[in-house]
Design a protein around this motif. Structure first.
Motif, PDB file in Angstrom:
ATOM      1  N   GLY A  68     -16.755  -4.957   0.303  1.00  8.16           N
ATOM      2  CA  GLY A  68     -15.658  -5.867   0.631  1.00  8.16           C
ATOM      3  C   GLY A  68     -15.360  -6.828  -0.497  1.00  8.16           C
ATOM      4  N   THR A  69     -16.399  -7.256  -1.213  1.00 11.18           N
ATOM      5  CA  THR A  69     -16.211  -8.189  -2.329  1.00 11.18           C
ATOM      6  C   THR A  69     -15.421  -7.547  -3.452  1.00 11.18           C
ATOM      7  N   ILE A  70     -15.795  -6.335  -3.839  1.00  9.42           N
ATOM      8  CA  ILE A  70     -15.066  -5.680  -4.927  1.00  9.42           C
ATOM      9  C   ILE A  70     -13.644  -5.338  -4.497  1.00  9.42           C
ATOM     10  N   ASN A  71     -13.431  -5.074  -3.212  1.00  7.69           N
ATOM     11  CA  ASN A  71     -12.073  -4.832  -2.730  1.00  7.69           C
ATOM     12  C   ASN A  71     -11.223  -6.089  -2.877  1.00  7.69           C
ATOM     13  N   GLU A  72     -11.779  -7.242  -2.523  1.00  4.91           N
ATOM     14  CA  GLU A  72     -11.056  -8.509  -2.712  1.00  4.91           C
ATOM     15  C   GLU A  72     -10.673  -8.691  -4.170  1.00  4.91           C
ATOM     16  N   VAL A  73     -11.633  -8.469  -5.056  1.00  2.44           N
ATOM     17  CA  VAL A  73     -11.415  -8.736  -6.474  1.00  2.44           C
ATOM     18  C   VAL A  73     -10.327  -7.838  -7.047  1.00  2.44           C
ATOM     19  N   ILE A  74     -10.379  -6.528  -6.768  1.00  4.80           N
ATOM     20  CA  ILE A  74      -9.385  -5.641  -7.376  1.00  4.80           C
ATOM     21  C   ILE A  74      -7.982  -5.935  -6.839  1.00  4.80           C
ATOM     22  N   ASN A  75      -7.888  -6.500  -5.634  1.00  3.23           N
ATOM     23  CA  ASN A  75      -6.581  -6.858  -5.094  1.00  3.23           C
ATOM     24  C   ASN A  75      -6.073  -8.190  -5.634  1.00  3.23           C
ATOM     25  N   GLN A 118     -17.978   2.969 -23.721  1.00  3.77           N
ATOM     26  CA  GLN A 118     -16.744   3.654 -23.329  1.00  3.77           C
ATOM     27  C   GLN A 118     -16.583   3.544 -21.812  1.00  3.77           C
ATOM     28  N   VAL A 119     -15.435   3.034 -21.371  1.00  2.98           N
ATOM     29  CA  VAL A 119     -15.221   2.807 -19.943  1.00  2.98           C
ATOM     30  C   VAL A 119     -15.056   4.138 -19.210  1.00  2.98           C
ATOM     31  N   ARG A 120     -15.418   4.114 -17.935  1.00  4.24           N
ATOM     32  CA  ARG A 120     -15.202   5.268 -17.058  1.00  4.24           C
ATOM     33  C   ARG A 120     -13.926   5.004 -16.260  1.00  4.24           C
ATOM     34  N   LEU A 121     -13.000   5.928 -16.295  1.00  4.31           N
ATOM     35  CA  LEU A 121     -11.754   5.769 -15.552  1.00  4.31           C
ATOM     36  C   LEU A 121     -11.932   6.280 -14.123  1.00  4.31           C
ATOM     37  N   MET A 122     -11.278   5.609 -13.174  1.00  5.85           N
ATOM     38  CA  MET A 122     -11.439   5.982 -11.773  1.00  5.85           C
ATOM     39  C   MET A 122     -10.127   5.786 -11.024  1.00  5.85           C
ATOM     40  N   ASP A 123      -9.880   6.673 -10.062  1.00  9.42           N
ATOM     41  CA  ASP A 123      -8.671   6.584  -9.247  1.00  9.42           C
ATOM     42  C   ASP A 123      -8.720   5.375  -8.319  1.00  9.42           C
ATOM     43  N   VAL A 124      -7.532   4.905  -7.960  1.00 10.49           N
ATOM     44  CA  VAL A 124      -7.381   3.792  -7.022  1.00 10.49           C
ATOM     45  C   VAL A 124      -6.390   4.203  -5.945  1.00 10.49           C
ATOM     46  N   GLY A 125      -6.731   3.961  -4.686  1.00  6.96           N
ATOM     47  CA  GLY A 125      -5.806   4.202  -3.594  1.00  6.96           C
ATOM     48  C   GLY A 125      -4.986   2.953  -3.308  1.00  6.96           C
ATOM     49  N   VAL A 126      -3.735   3.159  -2.891  1.00  6.78           N
ATOM     50  CA  VAL A 126      -2.860   2.039  -2.540  1.00  6.78           C
ATOM     51  C   VAL A 126      -2.188   2.349  -1.212  1.00  6.78           C
ATOM     52  N   ILE A 127      -2.368   1.467  -0.239  1.00  6.11           N
ATOM     53  CA  ILE A 127      -1.744   1.635   1.074  1.00  6.11           C
ATOM     54  C   ILE A 127      -0.624   0.620   1.233  1.00  6.11           C
ATOM     55  N   THR A 128       0.509   1.077   1.759  1.00  5.59           N
ATOM     56  CA  THR A 128       1.678   0.232   1.975  1.00  5.59           C
ATOM     57  C   THR A 128       2.161   0.398   3.407  1.00  5.59           C
ATOM     58  N   SER A 130       4.780  -1.165   6.758  1.00  2.00           N
ATOM     59  CA  SER A 130       6.213  -1.404   6.939  1.00  2.00           C
ATOM     60  C   SER A 130       6.664  -2.715   6.315  1.00  2.00           C
ATOM     61  N   ASP A 131       5.706  -3.637   6.068  1.00  3.31           N
ATOM     62  CA  ASP A 131       6.047  -4.902   5.425  1.00  3.31           C
ATOM     63  C   ASP A 131       6.135  -4.782   3.905  1.00  3.31           C
ATOM     64  N   LYS A 132       5.905  -3.579   3.376  1.00  5.03           N
ATOM     65  CA  LYS A 132       5.982  -3.268   1.936  1.00  5.03           C
ATOM     66  C   LYS A 132       4.879  -3.927   1.108  1.00  5.03           C
ATOM     67  N   LYS A 133       3.907  -4.540   1.760  1.00 12.30           N
ATOM     68  CA  LYS A 133       2.796  -5.151   1.042  1.00 12.30           C
ATOM     69  C   LYS A 133       1.811  -4.075   0.629  1.00 12.30           C
ATOM     70  N   GLU A 134       1.429  -4.076  -0.652  1.00 18.00           N
ATOM     71  CA  GLU A 134       0.505  -3.084  -1.184  1.00 18.00           C
ATOM     72  C   GLU A 134      -0.927  -3.616  -1.187  1.00 18.00           C
ATOM     73  N   THR A 135      -1.873  -2.777  -0.762  1.00 19.47           N
ATOM     74  CA  THR A 135      -3.294  -3.127  -0.791  1.00 19.47           C
ATOM     75  C   THR A 135      -4.060  -1.995  -1.456  1.00 19.47           C
ATOM     76  N   ARG A 136      -4.827  -2.330  -2.483  1.00 22.84           N
ATOM     77  CA  ARG A 136      -5.622  -1.325  -3.186  1.00 22.84           C
ATOM     78  C   ARG A 136      -6.937  -1.069  -2.456  1.00 22.84           C
ATOM     79  N   PHE A 137      -7.486   0.127  -2.672  1.00 21.93           N
ATOM     80  CA  PHE A 137      -8.844   0.407  -2.211  1.00 21.93           C
ATOM     81  C   PHE A 137      -9.504   1.383  -3.168  1.00 21.93           C
TER      82      PHE A 137
END
Length: 306
Positions: A68-75, A118-128, A130-137
């Motif tokens: 939950g902490t890392i989710n807060e930070v990336i958002n 060298q950084v490791r690249l990783m996918d990010v999910g984004v949920i939107t 009806s209010d059009k607000k985007e949240t990463r996970f």
């Protein structure tokens, strides 16, 4: 210079003890850093935004806490391209750390971050919604059963008690059993990659995964790859509650996908229309209820120091 956001309350105080060990090692190595302790829900997001806005250089940001902490930070990060993230798990479930194969030793994780060339690249999910607000996970997002488990775990005194006994993951197992019978089925429609909507009835869950694990070690998506640019979808529908109860142990080993009524597939974009608003979770946090939402996969969006 490293910026370090710590959730001292993660896993009922494990976060602050982990931070004391990390701080000692940073000071021993004379590593330049600034530390920030979160004090309330949403504070990690605020701190990340403030750190990024105040910096004119690329930011090296380390998070010490749970999923939950890392989710807060990336958002809270305005532009992920300008931030390199290091993660040291200190939560009760630690599904991201498990999926990434991170050590349980925080000092080993710290030194891997400090020595990363060298950084490791990783996918990010984004949920939107009806209010059009985007949240990463970074781990998963779900509607239905798993979201109800997460919602109850967030407010459960059982989780606090078991965390004190270092049995925090047991919280999710016990609540998972309870919610099988407590959570009503859903009805809705699902579309993948812009295709036609397919109608489903008696849906237990619709889970969208970036990583393999969620819920304290449940291997919900055994074939998930956080670098393939695809969402891994798991849907359970049309089964009786009793059968679901007996299938639950197979989740621990990722063997649930072989059963009829468990549908899995991969896509870059998922659209969901439910018959009524349902609780949604993102990385175990529950931002609210949604009736319609869309999820996309942003390929290799996160730069991970590992």
């Amino acid at each position: 210079m490293y910026h370090i956001i710590i959730n001292p309350s993660s896993c009922t105080g494990k976060g602050i003890h982990t931070w004391h060990r990390i701080k000692g090692e940073l000071d021993r190595q004379s590593v330049p850093y600034k530390s920030y302790l979160t004090t309330h829900f949403g504070h990690g997001r605020q701190l990340a935004e403030q750190i990024c806005q105040a910096s004119t250089e690329p930011v090296k940001l380390i998070i010490v806490g749970g999923d939950g902490t890392i989710n807060e930070v990336i958002n809270g990060i305005p532009d992920l391209d300008k931030v390199n993230i290091g993660y040291i798990p200190a939560g009760s479930s630690n599904d991201l750390g498990r999926s990434l194969g991170l050590s349980k030793d925080p000092l080993l994780n710290l030194n891997n971050i400090l020595q990363c060339r060298q950084v490791r690249l990783m996918d990010v999910g984004v949920i939107t919604g009806s209010d059009k607000k985007e949240t990463r996970f970074l781990i998963s997002s779900g509607a239905g059963y798993d979201a109800s488990v997460c919602q109850e775990a967030l407010k459960s005194s059982l989780k606090t008690f078991l965390n004190h006994l270092k049995l925090g993951k047991l919280t999710y197992i016990l609540l998972a059993i309870k919610q099988i019978f407590a959570k009503p089925f859903m009805n809705g429609e699902v579309s993948a990659d812009g295709g036609a909507f397919t109608e489903y009835h008696r849906i237990l869950l619709i889970t969208t995964m970036i990583q393999k694990y969620e819920g304290g070690g449940m291997k919900m998506a055994p074939d998930a790859d956080p670098n393939d640019g695809l969402l891994s979808i798991c849907m359970v529908h049309g089964l009786s509650k009793l059968l679901i109860f007996f299938l639950l142990p197979t989740l621990l080993f990722g063997k649930h996908t072989r059963f009829k009524g468990v549908e899995t597939f991969h896509c870059r974009e998922l659209a969901v229309r439910l018959s009524r608003p349902e609780v949604i979770h993102v990385d175990g946090e529950c931002p609210g209820d949604m009736k319609e939402y869309k999820i996309i996969c942003q390929h290799n969006e996160l730069q991970l120091l590992q």
